[in-house]
Design an enzyme around this catalytic site. Structure first.
Site, PDB file in Angstrom:
ATOM      1  N   LEU A   1       7.441  10.435 -33.213  1.00 24.23           N
ATOM      2  CA  LEU A   1       7.294  11.783 -32.663  1.00 24.23           C
ATOM      3  C   LEU A   1       7.093  11.792 -31.152  1.00 24.23           C
ATOM      4  O   LEU A   1       6.964  12.853 -30.559  1.00 24.23           O
ATOM      5  CB  LEU A   1       6.104  12.486 -33.328  1.00 24.23           C
ATOM      6  CG  LEU A   1       6.242  12.749 -34.827  1.00 24.23           C
ATOM      7  CD1 LEU A   1       4.947  13.324 -35.373  1.00 24.23           C
ATOM      8  CD2 LEU A   1       7.398  13.692 -35.112  1.00 24.23           C
ATOM      9  N   ARG A   2       7.077  10.600 -30.541  1.00 24.31           N
ATOM     10  CA  ARG A   2       6.832  10.556 -29.105  1.00 24.31           C
ATOM     11  C   ARG A   2       7.940  11.255 -28.330  1.00 24.31           C
ATOM     12  O   ARG A   2       7.712  11.832 -27.264  1.00 24.31           O
ATOM     13  CB  ARG A   2       6.690   9.108 -28.645  1.00 24.31           C
ATOM     14  CG  ARG A   2       6.236   8.981 -27.189  1.00 24.31           C
ATOM     15  CD  ARG A   2       5.974   7.545 -26.780  1.00 24.31           C
ATOM     16  NE  ARG A   2       4.711   7.074 -27.333  1.00 24.31           N
ATOM     17  CZ  ARG A   2       4.587   6.022 -28.124  1.00 24.31           C
ATOM     18  NH1 ARG A   2       5.653   5.337 -28.464  1.00 24.31           N
ATOM     19  NH2 ARG A   2       3.408   5.659 -28.569  1.00 24.31           N
ATOM     20  N   ALA A   3       9.160  11.225 -28.871  1.00 20.73           N
ATOM     21  CA  ALA A   3      10.293  11.822 -28.158  1.00 20.73           C
ATOM     22  C   ALA A   3      10.096  13.317 -27.953  1.00 20.73           C
ATOM     23  O   ALA A   3      10.185  13.824 -26.828  1.00 20.73           O
ATOM     24  CB  ALA A   3      11.587  11.553 -28.917  1.00 20.73           C
TER      25      ALA A   3
END
Length: 341
Positions: A278-280
């Site tokens: 989910l970092r993107a």
């Protein structure tokens, strides 16, 4: 006083300039990775940006502790406060610290001050490069050639904002909040995907191909080198405006609204492109909020997402063995599909 090339006078590197502005507005984004040709102004742009930023209000200690962050003060500042007094406060320029390619771990994180130990018999901590970079920028040139364990160390400290040293009988904990800027030439080796993912934004810095842009760059640089005072004086109105814009963007950042629709579009884009974790989308939304604040907008729009998607996502994409299109082409296609939906 050290003079730096005016940030607003940089020509032909719009992507790098934008990414650095975004990282300065919200340091939590995770820094900038600039891969590309040598001699394209990467370090010049960074030093120019740091010179534009307003000076830091800091306690007079080795780490330039932030009076507004009492929970992250160093032991020296906490000890002074516990006496009922306040440490001296000073204004200091935003630091830009270079990390040499051959730097040892001790030089980076700090270690035992051997000279003091030999002369006095007392153990004393000698701050390293991370301490000098606190509340500023840490510039790592040729980061793709830096040993993996050192890059891991840097990224872990950058993420936590704190450097912890437990060695040689020392136990030291001090603030180390900095924006890491990495640069390198991909022809000399690439970063591991896990490390690429930890950088917030990534840009490709190339040598301008059109004649007029190259002429403009050469003329501006030549003028700066012949008469830097006059050059910087002419650039000061633009520098002052940028300084005010960045300060205003920082103040407005937390008030920028991000609708559920924007969050949905960011998530759909990342799913379409197949990014891991989910970092993107977290980075994309953070960056879009900073861009909205910089432009004076009250809410994040799809246009903000689209403008920064290549910076936030291109370095996080996997490329299949039969994939011909580059990352930016794939992002552009996904954005068109999402915008048409």
């Amino acid at each position: 006083m050290t003079r730096h090339y005016a940030f607003t006078a940089i020509v032909g590197q719009d992507a790098l300039v934008t990414a650095l502005k975004i990282a300065a507005i919200d340091p939590a984004i995770g820094g900038v990775l600039a891969f590309g040709d040598r001699g394209t102004g990467k370090s010049t742009a960074l030093r120019g940006l740091a010179a534009v930023l307003p000076p830091l209000i800091a306690y007079d200690c080795d780490y330039r502790c932030d009076p507004q962050r009492p929970a992250s003060l160093c032991a020296q500042c906490r000890a002074v406060l516990e006496t009922g007094e306040a440490p001296d406060v000073k204004q200091v320029p935003v630091p830009v610290v270079d990390l040499p390619l051959g730097a040892s771990e001790d030089r980076i994180v700090g270690g035992l001050d051997l000279e003091h130990a030999l002369l006095s018999g007392e153990r004393r901590f000698e701050p390293g490069l991370l301490a000098k970079a606190n509340r500023g920028f840490l510039y790592v040139d040729e980061i793709n050639l830096l040993e993996d364990h050192l890059v891991d160390l840097l990224l872990d400290v950058a993420a936590s904002g704190e450097n912890v040293v437990e060695r040689e009988g020392l136990s030291v904990r001090h603030p180390a909040r900095f924006v890491m800027i990495g640069s390198g030439n991909p022809e000399e080796g690439e970063l591991r995907p896990q490390l690429l993912d930890r950088f917030g934004l990534s840009v490709t810095v190339t040598t301008p191909k059109d004649v007029q842009t190259r002429i403009a760059i050469v003329k501006a640089r030549d003028r700066y080198e012949r008469d830097p005072d006059a050059f910087l004086a002419d650039a000061e109105p633009a520098e002052a405006k940028l300084r005010a814009d960045l300060e205003d963007a920082r103040e407005r950042l937390n008030s920028i609204e991000v609708s559920d629709r924007i969050l949905e579009q960011a998530a759909q884009l990342c799913i379409e492109l197949g990014t891991d974790g989910l970092r993107a989308e977290l980075t994309l939304v953070r960056a879009a909020r900073s861009l909205a604040a910089l432009k004076g907008d009250a809410t994040v729009t799809f246009a903000h997402l689209a403008e920064l998607a290549p910076f936030a996502l291109a370095h996080r994409l996997r490329r299949g063995p039969l994939e011909e299109a580059g990352s930016e082409v794939r992002i552009e296609r996904a954005l068109k599909t999402l915008d048409a939906a």
